[in-house]
Design a protein around this motif. Sequence first.
Motif, mmCIF file in Angstrom:
data_model
loop_
_atom_site.group_PDB
_atom_site.id
_atom_site.type_symbol
_atom_site.label_atom_id
_atom_site.label_comp_id
_atom_site.label_asym_id
_atom_site.label_seq_id
_atom_site.Cartn_x
_atom_site.Cartn_y
_atom_site.Cartn_z
ATOM 1 N N THR A 12 0.859 -1.337 -0.014
ATOM 2 C CA THR A 12 -0.218 0.026 0.020
ATOM 3 C C THR A 12 0.879 1.419 -0.067
ATOM 4 O O THR A 12 0.664 2.187 -0.662
ATOM 5 N N ASP A 136 -10.598 -9.679 1.504
ATOM 6 C CA ASP A 136 -10.847 -9.047 2.856
ATOM 7 C C ASP A 136 -12.188 -9.014 3.134
ATOM 8 O O ASP A 136 -12.549 -8.954 4.400
ATOM 9 N N ASP A 150 -2.029 -10.068 5.845
ATOM 10 C CA ASP A 150 -1.282 -9.105 5.307
ATOM 11 C C ASP A 150 -0.677 -10.046 4.039
ATOM 12 O O ASP A 150 -0.703 -11.206 3.940
ATOM 13 N N ASN A 151 -0.619 -8.948 3.088
ATOM 14 C CA ASN A 151 -0.127 -9.555 1.409
ATOM 15 C C ASN A 151 1.273 -9.969 1.476
ATOM 16 O O ASN A 151 1.340 -10.718 0.363
ATOM 17 N N GLY A 214 1.194 -5.112 6.746
ATOM 18 C CA GLY A 214 2.372 -5.763 7.359
ATOM 19 C C GLY A 214 3.659 -4.581 7.769
ATOM 20 O O GLY A 214 3.367 -3.922 8.574
HETATM 21 N N1 GLU Z 1 -5.528 -6.511 1.172
HETATM 22 C C1 GLU Z 1 -5.461 -5.439 1.834
HETATM 23 C C2 GLU Z 1 -5.666 -4.330 0.788
HETATM 24 O O1 GLU Z 1 -5.741 -4.488 -0.277
HETATM 25 C C3 GLU Z 1 -3.603 -5.166 1.930
HETATM 26 C C4 GLU Z 1 -3.114 -5.981 3.206
HETATM 27 C C5 GLU Z 1 -1.642 -5.449 3.376
HETATM 28 O O2 GLU Z 1 -1.467 -4.130 3.736
HETATM 29 O O3 GLU Z 1 -0.618 -6.299 3.379
HETATM 30 O O4 GLU Z 1 -5.850 -2.972 1.152
#
Ligand code: GLU
Length: 336
Positions: A12, A136, A150-151, A214
């Motif tokens: 992000t 999510d 977390d990704n 993360g």
């Molecule tokens: N799946 C979350 C999103 O797309 C992000 C998770 C992460 O920051 O690792 O916003």
Amino acid sequence: MTYRRIVAKFGTGLLTSGTDYLDLHVMSSLVEQIARLQRQGKEIVIISSGAIASGRQKLQKVPERKNTPFKQVLASVGQSHLMYTYEQLFSRHEITVAQALLTKEDLCDRGGYLNARNTLLALIELGIICIVNENDVVAVDEIEELKFGDNDNLSAMVANLIDADVLVMLTDIGGLYSADPRCNPQAQLIHRVDEIDAEIERMASGTASRQGAGGMTTKIEAARLATCSGVNVVIAGGREPDILARISQGQDVGTFFPAQANKMESRKRWMLSGLASKGKVTVDKGAVLALKEQNKSLLPAGVIKAEGKFHRGDIVDILDDKGKHVGCGISNYSSS
Ligand code: GLU
């Protein structure tokens, strides 16, 4: 070393450049690099965060609520905006994109794991760029064992799933540093990590993510999982010019974690992912030696402790007497 099959993860902080909006300049540069690599015959899967951030951008007028359902609302609104943005950017290169929203629960089941694998491999074969995120909307914080959260961990799982040559985690920080480089000018970049030990974990723990879920700690966890599955890992700065091409050619950028195992068959990678594990057994030093050095099976006499409820035939993790993961296997006995 050059890599052919690449999993690229964009956090992000990178995609928004630390703002409340997707940074189209950064995104179009990443897309342009991927298009170029694809024309060279590379196979790429993207793991993209930024759904929650995009949702926030779209719902500016709705007052923020600090609970999970609202985060899920943001993810739900934002995911389509994120995909729309990728679709527009990739269409300039005449590349079709696909979306895959995965949860841990989907992949725990061997059937789900294989279905996801088959779909991703088919997309690669068709030259379609698949953009993966955690689902999510259904992955709830409260049920932690069913959520990646977390990704970074999700990206390691996808690298394991499709047997990637390298997992590239691109961040707004250029790699693993001895301390947080955003507040400590003396912080040194660590160029290579051959073993993820307590010292590496300590260094990582100082660098949290400011926007995403993360931080360096989850990147190290992800690096451990991916390298054990036979995947090389690079953590690098996503805004550096031509970063993906340089990594794919094996140039020394960011922090490199060499694969700890040779390529292995899909079933073994699935076992190692920890997704399938029903329990843990702790074994004594003699048993560790027999397993690791002499390639032998584990005998009941070597087991000090069993945790979790498992049955004969279930997959279990094997730990040494200090709690370090030494392997996994199929148990001949139930936990009792
Ligand atoms: N799946 C979350 C999103 O797309 C992000 C998770 C992460 O920051 O690792 O916003």
